[in-house]
Design a protein around this motif. Structure first.
Motif, mmCIF file in Angstrom:
data_model
loop_
_atom_site.group_PDB
_atom_site.id
_atom_site.type_symbol
_atom_site.label_atom_id
_atom_site.label_comp_id
_atom_site.label_asym_id
_atom_site.label_seq_id
_atom_site.Cartn_x
_atom_site.Cartn_y
_atom_site.Cartn_z
ATOM 1 N N ALA A 38 0.881 -1.167 0.000
ATOM 2 C CA ALA A 38 0.000 0.000 0.000
ATOM 3 C C ALA A 38 0.916 1.213 0.000
ATOM 4 C CB ALA A 38 -0.902 -0.001 1.225
ATOM 5 N N VAL A 39 0.817 2.045 -1.031
ATOM 6 C CA VAL A 39 1.780 3.137 -1.216
ATOM 7 C C VAL A 39 1.049 4.472 -1.178
ATOM 8 C CG1 VAL A 39 3.581 4.086 -2.696
ATOM 9 C CG2 VAL A 39 3.229 1.613 -2.597
ATOM 10 N N ALA B 273 2.335 -6.546 -6.065
ATOM 11 C CA ALA B 273 0.945 -6.105 -6.176
ATOM 12 C C ALA B 273 0.824 -4.807 -5.383
ATOM 13 C CB ALA B 273 -0.009 -7.160 -5.635
ATOM 14 N N VAL B 274 0.400 -3.735 -6.035
ATOM 15 C CA VAL B 274 0.413 -2.409 -5.434
ATOM 16 C C VAL B 274 -1.001 -1.860 -5.322
ATOM 17 C CG1 VAL B 274 1.157 -0.021 -5.744
ATOM 18 C CG2 VAL B 274 2.733 -1.893 -6.269
ATOM 19 N N ALA B 275 -1.323 -1.322 -4.149
ATOM 20 C CA ALA B 275 -2.557 -0.554 -3.966
ATOM 21 C C ALA B 275 -2.148 0.884 -3.701
ATOM 22 C CB ALA B 275 -3.374 -1.106 -2.801
ATOM 23 N N ILE C 123 -8.823 -3.797 2.005
ATOM 24 C CA ILE C 123 -7.499 -4.092 1.456
ATOM 25 C C ILE C 123 -6.498 -4.137 2.606
ATOM 26 C CG2 ILE C 123 -5.603 -3.239 0.016
ATOM 27 C CD1 ILE C 123 -7.693 -1.909 -1.769
ATOM 28 N N VAL C 124 -5.790 -5.242 2.709
ATOM 29 C CA VAL C 124 -4.685 -5.378 3.655
ATOM 30 C C VAL C 124 -3.462 -5.815 2.861
ATOM 31 C CG1 VAL C 124 -3.797 -6.558 5.701
ATOM 32 C CG2 VAL C 124 -6.238 -6.001 5.545
ATOM 33 N N CYS C 125 -2.351 -5.121 3.040
ATOM 34 C CA CYS C 125 -1.139 -5.420 2.283
ATOM 35 C C CYS C 125 -0.011 -5.871 3.211
ATOM 36 C CB CYS C 125 -0.688 -4.184 1.506
ATOM 37 S SG CYS C 125 -1.846 -3.664 0.218
ATOM 38 N N ASP C 126 0.965 -6.531 2.640
ATOM 39 C CA ASP C 126 2.122 -6.965 3.419
ATOM 40 C C ASP C 126 2.877 -5.769 3.992
ATOM 41 O OD1 ASP C 126 1.637 -9.678 2.758
ATOM 42 O OD2 ASP C 126 2.657 -9.397 0.838
ATOM 43 N N ARG D 251 0.650 -4.383 6.909
ATOM 44 C CA ARG D 251 0.997 -5.143 8.116
ATOM 45 C C ARG D 251 2.316 -4.640 8.695
ATOM 46 N NH1 ARG D 251 -0.888 -9.277 4.541
ATOM 47 N NH2 ARG D 251 -2.866 -10.173 5.254
ATOM 48 N N ILE D 252 3.233 -4.264 7.812
ATOM 49 C CA ILE D 252 4.479 -3.620 8.229
ATOM 50 C C ILE D 252 4.530 -2.282 7.517
ATOM 51 C CG2 ILE D 252 7.003 -3.706 8.177
ATOM 52 C CD1 ILE D 252 6.817 -6.740 8.205
ATOM 53 N N ALA D 253 4.321 -1.199 8.257
ATOM 54 C CA ALA D 253 4.323 0.140 7.668
ATOM 55 C C ALA D 253 5.698 0.778 7.849
ATOM 56 C CB ALA D 253 3.248 1.015 8.288
ATOM 57 N N VAL D 254 6.201 1.328 6.756
ATOM 58 C CA VAL D 254 7.505 1.982 6.750
ATOM 59 C C VAL D 254 7.292 3.432 6.342
ATOM 60 C CG1 VAL D 254 9.874 1.905 5.892
ATOM 61 C CG2 VAL D 254 8.527 -0.213 6.007
ATOM 62 N N ALA D 255 7.798 4.358 7.157
ATOM 63 C CA ALA D 255 7.611 5.783 6.885
ATOM 64 C C ALA D 255 8.946 6.471 6.673
ATOM 65 C CB ALA D 255 6.867 6.447 8.040
#
Length: 277
Positions: free
Chosen positions: A22-23, A48-50, A169-172, A205-209
């Motif tokens: 998720a971007v 796969a990108v949302a 929508i849930v992303c890695d 599930r793992i968010a990177v900022a």
């Protein structure tokens, strides 16, 4: 808990082939460009990108797209990327188009554990009835199309209305950019750059900022926090040069009298950064 990692490369090192992302961002406003570039260099493919959109040619997610590293895109707007259109129409890319508000709510729902919700948006159209081409074959025929969605009637203030069921929508991973963040992962976005970043952080599930200004815990007023640190796993502090490197899609302002025209597509100007960073 100190969530700061030393480099963007370290932050995306465990994103593997086939991962879902998720971007955040809207157009080129508030996109996690440094993390995207690090992922490009890292080599993960079949992604796969949302995201609201898929960048533009040569910038943002457009870099991954140009290298054929993206397998599937869920987005609401893709009109500024010629390579995106080429790959989609030639059968190289699967694309799920969603109404913009619905996409935002699907990401938010994924972040708060709501598996699906009903909305009036799309009722009576192919969004609900199915048949939107998701993937073409090399000859232009439809290989995969959207399925029909469940609909249901509910009472409203205006009487009975039909609604369509949309799945969360849930992303890695979630990749986002913030104006300010602390070591605990609390984030603040700057004006229009808030856009899809909060919901993409929630949906991963793992968010990177990546953050333009890293501060110590306690330096951000709790009332100013847009994304609480509970949603964020890793924080990357940008250098001043990385923070300043922003592009805009189109310059639409008129030149000042007596000066030569300045700014073309992809050039940062004061007018281009007024709405958000």
């Amino acid at each position: 808990m100190d969530k700061v990692v030393a480099t963007a490369a370290e932050a995306v090192a465990d994103i593997g082939d086939g991962a879902s992302l998720a971007v955040g961002g809207f157009g080129l406003c508030g996109i996690p460009e440094v993390l995207i570039t690090a992922l490009l260099e890292q080599g993960a493919t079949d992604l796969a990108v949302a995201s609201n959109n898929c960048g533009v040619d040569g910038w943002g997610l457009g870099q991954l797209l140009a290298e054929h590293r993206i397998r599937r895109v869920t987005a609401s707007y893709v009109g500024e990327n010629k390579e995106f259109a080429r790959q989609y129409l030639s059968g190289e890319l699967e694309v799920e188009l969603a109404p913009q508000g619905t996409l935002a709510e699907r990401l938010r729902a994924g972040g708060v554990g709501v598996p699906a919700f009903y909305t009036a948006t799309g009722v009576g159209t192919q969004v609900a009835e199915g048949g939107i081409p998701w993937r073409y074959d090399s000859e232009g025929g439809v290989l995969v199309s959207s399925p029909a969605k469940e609909t249901r009637t509910f009472p409203t203030a205006e009487g009975e209305r039909e609604f369509v069921l949309e799945r969360a929508i849930v992303c890695d991973f979630g990749l986002v950019r913030a104006w300010k963040g602390d070591r605990h992962g609390n984030l603040v976005y700057h004006r229009a750059a808030r856009n899809f970043n909060p919901v993409c952080a929630m949906a991963g599930r793992i968010a990177v900022a990546e953050v333009e200004h890293l501060v110590e815990p306690g330096e951000i007023d709790p009332d100013e926090v847009h994304t609480p640190g509970v949603f964020v796993r890793r924080v990357v502090a940008l250098t001043p040069e990385q923070a300043a490197a922003k592009r805009i899609e189109k310059v639409t302002t008129r030149p000042r009298p007596g000066t030569a025209p300045t700014g073309t597509s992809g050039t940062v100007t004061a007018a281009g950064t007024a709405a958000g960073r």
